[in-house]
Design an enzyme around this catalytic site. Sequence first.
Site, PDB file in Angstrom:
ATOM      1  N   ASP A  10      -1.780  -1.449  11.031  1.00  0.00           N
ATOM      2  CA  ASP A  10      -2.290  -1.349   9.667  1.00  0.00           C
ATOM      3  C   ASP A  10      -2.672  -2.696   9.073  1.00  0.00           C
ATOM      4  O   ASP A  10      -3.207  -2.766   7.965  1.00  0.00           O
ATOM      5  CB  ASP A  10      -1.284  -0.639   8.758  1.00  0.00           C
TER       6      ASP A  10
ATOM      7  N   LYS B  11       0.863  -1.182   0.000  1.00  0.00           N
ATOM      8  CA  LYS B  11       0.000   0.000   0.000  1.00  0.00           C
ATOM      9  C   LYS B  11       0.897   1.229   0.000  1.00  0.00           C
ATOM     10  O   LYS B  11       2.079   1.175   0.356  1.00  0.00           O
ATOM     11  CB  LYS B  11      -0.937   0.027   1.212  1.00  0.00           C
TER      12      LYS B  11
END
Length: 267
Positions: A132, A8
């Site tokens: 995350d 990401k």
Amino acid sequence: MISFPNAKINIGLNVVEKRADGYHNIETLFYPVGLCDVLELAEATEPAFSSSGIEIDAAPENNLVFKAYKLLKTAYNLPPIKFHLHKLIPFGAGLGGGSADAAFALKMLNEFFQLQLTAEELRQFASKIGADCPFFIENQPTFAYGIGNRFKPIELDLSDYKIVIVKPNVSVSTPQAYKNIVPQKAQFNLLNIATLPVDDWKDVIKNDFERSVLPQFPEIAELKEKLYQLGAVYAAMSGSGSAVFGLFRHLPTDLANSLPKGIFIYR
């Protein structure tokens, strides 16, 4: 069974407050990209983990993939399995590779053993691995806040752009990145990003870590500037670094020769 855990990027990252527990509250956008590891799961007589690709400088039992297995094994008495990870997402880059590997391991185990865990239940397990990590369960553009562990889905589509990611030959530790951070209120609410044309991002959307990291690592600042010189409409460091990404409408023909040696990819 094989899966492809993806990286990401962080589009904007505001460090807004230091908490009483010593952590920091942040606001950022997680956006999934096409740089992937390869993760294989198979039956085994004894639990095992092996790797190839980028060297993993840690004992197998400390890898986040194996931690994901141990979490579900404890809860559901899973039989032994073996994982092999072909590592392509670099470490110390702000790309979330380790968290992605762990989240995909949870999803693979859920499917392989037919545990029928919901996405929310998988996120609960993922939250025990890293802040995350739950993002990669559903793997959609997301506004993250709190310590990066609270999420709101957002509408953000960058399919009209090529995303170039460059990893310089340096790594940045998260504690190191936080060292000189001065928390402050965000100047722009990232939840409103859909109202802001990408051409205007350069002057509005910031990564607060750049203020502390770029002076320590001038090669990161040089990469960011190089991406702009090559025609990026927006460029920034991802997370706490050291990877830098640029958004391009059209890729320059001399891209590969214009960037320093290192990992780069475009999608």
